[in-house]
Design a protein around this motif. Structure first.
Motif, PDB file in Angstrom:
ATOM      1  N   ASP A  15      60.144  11.440   6.060  1.00 12.52           N
ATOM      2  CA  ASP A  15      60.104  10.118   6.674  1.00 12.52           C
ATOM      3  C   ASP A  15      60.671  10.239   8.084  1.00 12.52           C
ATOM      4  OD1 ASP A  15      59.983   7.195   6.776  1.00 12.52           O
ATOM      5  OD2 ASP A  15      62.168   7.300   6.628  1.00 12.52           O
ATOM      6  N   LEU A  16      60.415   9.261   8.932  1.00 12.57           N
ATOM      7  CA  LEU A  16      60.894   9.321  10.314  1.00 12.57           C
ATOM      8  C   LEU A  16      62.141   8.457  10.526  1.00 12.57           C
ATOM      9  CD1 LEU A  16      60.402  10.395  13.216  1.00 12.57           C
ATOM     10  CD2 LEU A  16      58.967   8.366  13.591  1.00 12.57           C
ATOM     11  N   ASP A  17      61.968   7.149  10.509  1.00 13.69           N
ATOM     12  CA  ASP A  17      63.065   6.233  10.808  1.00 13.69           C
ATOM     13  C   ASP A  17      64.129   6.273   9.720  1.00 13.69           C
ATOM     14  OD1 ASP A  17      62.076   4.639  13.259  1.00 13.69           O
ATOM     15  OD2 ASP A  17      60.365   4.583  11.893  1.00 13.69           O
ATOM     16  N   GLY A  18      65.361   6.568  10.117  1.00 11.54           N
ATOM     17  CA  GLY A  18      66.456   6.602   9.174  1.00 11.54           C
ATOM     18  C   GLY A  18      66.633   7.935   8.475  1.00 11.54           C
ATOM     19  N   THR A  19      65.640   8.817   8.611  1.00 14.59           N
ATOM     20  CA  THR A  19      65.697  10.136   7.998  1.00 14.59           C
ATOM     21  C   THR A  19      65.853  11.215   9.062  1.00 14.59           C
ATOM     22  OG1 THR A  19      64.342   9.420   6.121  1.00 14.59           O
ATOM     23  CG2 THR A  19      64.462  11.793   6.546  1.00 14.59           C
ATOM     24  N   LEU A  20      64.965  11.203  10.046  1.00 11.13           N
ATOM     25  CA  LEU A  20      65.044  12.135  11.170  1.00 11.13           C
ATOM     26  C   LEU A  20      65.575  11.466  12.429  1.00 11.13           C
ATOM     27  CD1 LEU A  20      61.579  13.935  10.801  1.00 11.13           C
ATOM     28  CD2 LEU A  20      63.816  14.800  10.063  1.00 11.13           C
ATOM     29  N   MET A 116      51.112   4.416  14.730  1.00  6.52           N
ATOM     30  CA  MET A 116      51.106   5.565  15.628  1.00  6.52           C
ATOM     31  C   MET A 116      51.849   5.308  16.941  1.00  6.52           C
ATOM     32  SD  MET A 116      50.300   8.707  16.162  1.00  6.52           S
ATOM     33  CE  MET A 116      49.040   9.168  14.970  1.00  6.52           C
ATOM     34  N   PRO A 117      51.616   4.192  17.647  1.00  4.41           N
ATOM     35  CA  PRO A 117      52.342   3.986  18.911  1.00  4.41           C
ATOM     36  C   PRO A 117      53.854   3.947  18.728  1.00  4.41           C
ATOM     37  CG  PRO A 117      50.467   2.484  18.780  1.00  4.41           C
ATOM     38  CD  PRO A 117      50.612   3.119  17.418  1.00  4.41           C
ATOM     39  N   VAL A 118      54.319   3.283  17.679  1.00  5.68           N
ATOM     40  CA  VAL A 118      55.758   3.172  17.444  1.00  5.68           C
ATOM     41  C   VAL A 118      56.338   4.519  17.026  1.00  5.68           C
ATOM     42  CG1 VAL A 118      57.540   2.070  16.039  1.00  5.68           C
ATOM     43  CG2 VAL A 118      55.577   0.729  16.835  1.00  5.68           C
ATOM     44  N   ALA A 119      55.676   5.187  16.100  1.00  5.63           N
ATOM     45  CA  ALA A 119      56.170   6.473  15.604  1.00  5.63           C
ATOM     46  C   ALA A 119      56.208   7.521  16.709  1.00  5.63           C
ATOM     47  CB  ALA A 119      55.298   6.952  14.440  1.00  5.63           C
ATOM     48  N   ARG A 120      55.163   7.598  17.502  1.00  3.06           N
ATOM     49  CA  ARG A 120      55.118   8.585  18.581  1.00  3.06           C
ATOM     50  C   ARG A 120      56.210   8.322  19.614  1.00  3.06           C
ATOM     51  NH1 ARG A 120      52.365  13.255  17.367  1.00  3.06           N
ATOM     52  NH2 ARG A 120      50.256  12.811  16.605  1.00  3.06           N
ATOM     53  N   ALA A 121      56.441   7.052  19.929  1.00  2.06           N
ATOM     54  CA  ALA A 121      57.465   6.707  20.913  1.00  2.06           C
ATOM     55  C   ALA A 121      58.851   7.107  20.417  1.00  2.06           C
ATOM     56  CB  ALA A 121      57.413   5.209  21.215  1.00  2.06           C
ATOM     57  N   ARG A 122      59.136   6.852  19.153  1.00  2.00           N
ATOM     58  CA  ARG A 122      60.461   7.174  18.606  1.00  2.00           C
ATOM     59  C   ARG A 122      60.627   8.683  18.422  1.00  2.00           C
ATOM     60  NH1 ARG A 122      60.733   2.085  14.336  1.00  2.00           N
ATOM     61  NH2 ARG A 122      61.090   0.491  15.951  1.00  2.00           N
ATOM     62  N   ALA A 126      63.561  10.794  20.483  1.00  2.00           N
ATOM     63  CA  ALA A 126      64.580  11.556  19.761  1.00  2.00           C
ATOM     64  C   ALA A 126      64.526  13.045  20.069  1.00  2.00           C
ATOM     65  CB  ALA A 126      64.425  11.335  18.261  1.00  2.00           C
ATOM     66  N   GLY A 127      63.479  13.498  20.749  1.00  2.00           N
ATOM     67  CA  GLY A 127      63.369  14.905  21.105  1.00  2.00           C
ATOM     68  C   GLY A 127      63.117  15.824  19.922  1.00  2.00           C
ATOM     69  N   LEU A 128      62.347  15.349  18.942  1.00  2.00           N
ATOM     70  CA  LEU A 128      62.054  16.153  17.768  1.00  2.00           C
ATOM     71  C   LEU A 128      60.923  17.137  18.039  1.00  2.00           C
ATOM     72  CD1 LEU A 128      62.046  13.439  14.944  1.00  2.00           C
ATOM     73  CD2 LEU A 128      63.928  14.958  15.586  1.00  2.00           C
ATOM     74  N   PRO A 129      60.917  18.283  17.358  1.00  2.00           N
ATOM     75  CA  PRO A 129      59.759  19.181  17.446  1.00  2.00           C
ATOM     76  C   PRO A 129      58.507  18.482  16.922  1.00  2.00           C
ATOM     77  CG  PRO A 129      61.618  20.249  16.350  1.00  2.00           C
ATOM     78  CD  PRO A 129      61.978  18.799  16.486  1.00  2.00           C
ATOM     79  N   LEU A 130      57.343  18.949  17.365  1.00  4.73           N
ATOM     80  CA  LEU A 130      56.093  18.367  16.904  1.00  4.73           C
ATOM     81  C   LEU A 130      55.755  18.852  15.500  1.00  4.73           C
ATOM     82  CD1 LEU A 130      53.854  18.630  20.092  1.00  4.73           C
ATOM     83  CD2 LEU A 130      54.654  16.524  18.995  1.00  4.73           C
ATOM     84  N   PRO A 131      55.353  17.936  14.619  1.00  3.30           N
ATOM     85  CA  PRO A 131      54.963  18.355  13.273  1.00  3.30           C
ATOM     86  C   PRO A 131      53.536  18.877  13.250  1.00  3.30           C
ATOM     87  CG  PRO A 131      54.747  15.987  13.469  1.00  3.30           C
ATOM     88  CD  PRO A 131      55.298  16.478  14.783  1.00  3.30           C
ATOM     89  N   GLU A 132      53.248  19.666  12.230  1.00  2.00           N
ATOM     90  CA  GLU A 132      51.872  20.119  12.011  1.00  2.00           C
ATOM     91  C   GLU A 132      50.986  18.948  11.626  1.00  2.00           C
ATOM     92  OE1 GLU A 132      49.550  23.122   8.890  1.00  2.00           O
ATOM     93  OE2 GLU A 132      51.701  23.329   9.230  1.00  2.00           O
ATOM     94  N   VAL A 133      51.551  18.005  10.877  1.00  2.00           N
ATOM     95  CA  VAL A 133      50.836  16.828  10.392  1.00  2.00           C
ATOM     96  C   VAL A 133      51.700  15.605  10.657  1.00  2.00           C
ATOM     97  CG1 VAL A 133      50.062  15.631   8.299  1.00  2.00           C
ATOM     98  CG2 VAL A 133      49.528  18.063   8.622  1.00  2.00           C
ATOM     99  N   PHE A 134      51.059  14.529  11.138  1.00  2.00           N
ATOM    100  CA  PHE A 134      51.785  13.290  11.444  1.00  2.00           C
ATOM    101  C   PHE A 134      51.015  12.142  10.805  1.00  2.00           C
ATOM    102  CE2 PHE A 134      54.783  11.945  15.114  1.00  2.00           C
ATOM    103  CZ  PHE A 134      55.221  10.836  14.418  1.00  2.00           C
ATOM    104  N   VAL A 135      51.497  11.655   9.667  1.00  2.00           N
ATOM    105  CA  VAL A 135      50.836  10.562   8.945  1.00  2.00           C
ATOM    106  C   VAL A 135      51.500   9.244   9.328  1.00  2.00           C
ATOM    107  CG1 VAL A 135      50.310   9.578   6.681  1.00  2.00           C
ATOM    108  CG2 VAL A 135      50.217  12.063   7.009  1.00  2.00           C
TER     109      VAL A 135
END
Length: 225
Positions: A15-20, A116-122, A126-135
């Motif tokens: 998960d993204l928000d609250g997890t990473l 997608m717009p919200v997830a990509r912006a966050r 946060a400066g996270l590495p790019l995932p192989e898959v982004f759902v």
């Protein structure tokens, strides 16, 4: 919880928000402002939205409104959330863990209820590495707590759900991961989360686990004691 302090898997679904990412201030700013516009108590909104798609929350609170009205509110809210990244940072251990997975050639994906717009912006803030898959929310019909998002994440990684470990902070996401048949690790999840006793680990943050690639390619997840 199972007594063993390790998990074997072939890939991770985060998960993204609250997890990473710590996006809580931005999330609460956007939703509290929305609640004020509709005369709804902040706590009522904040106690419902976490881990769910925004459109699901809007439909819940805007019962009786037309789909066009709900869609308009979604577009407005999405624009606000995608542009407000003030204070968004990676959570402890997140960047180090993801970099380690990349270095170890262990597959991982981000599976979020955000659009997608919200997830990509966050993710970028946060400066996270790019995932192989982004759902993101656009890719599934039924959001968390239904299993669809995690089933899709596993499929896109080329893995069976039972070979994946879901990492989640929200009750809806924990239920989604369990329903998908994945291993589940909770991170800072509410203590009253349903079925929390069924997850593999209950963590406060991601620094509490160590992941090692095995000779057969599996990931050995060890809880630090």
């Amino acid at each position: 919880m199972p007594e063993e302090l390790h998990v074997l898997c072939k890939g991770f679904l985060f998960d993204l928000d609250g997890t990473l990412v710590d996006s809580l201030p931005a999330v609460e700013r956007a939703w509290c402002n929305w609640a004020d516009r509709f005369g709804i108590a902040h706590d009522e909104v904040l106690n419902f939205i976490h881990g769910k798609q925004a459109i699901t929350s809007l439909r819940h609170f805007m019962a009786g409104h037309s789909e066009d009205e709900i869609a308009a509110e979604f577009t407005r809210l999405e624009s606000i959330e995608a542009s407000d990244t003030t204070g968004i940072v990676a959570l402890p251990g997140a960047v180090a863990l993801l970099n380690h997975l990349n270095e170890s050639a262990i597959p991982w994906a981000i599976v979020t209820s955000g659009s997608m717009p919200v997830a990509r912006a966050r993710h970028k803030a946060a400066g996270l590495p790019l995932p192989e898959v982004f759902v993101t929310a656009e890719q599934v019909t039924r959001g968390k707590p239904e299993p669809d998002a995690y089933l899709l994440g596993a499929k896109l990684l080329g893995l069976a759900p039972e070979d994946c470990t879901v990492v989640e902070d929200a009750s809806a996401g924990i239920l989604s991961g369990l329903a998908a048949g994945c291993h589940v690790i909770s991170v800072s999840a509410p203590e009253n989360s349903p079925r929390l006793d069924e997850v593999d680990f209950v963590l406060q943050n991601l620094t509490e686990i160590t992941v090692t690639r095995q000779p057969d390619g599996q990931a050995h997840v060890l809880r630090n004691t």
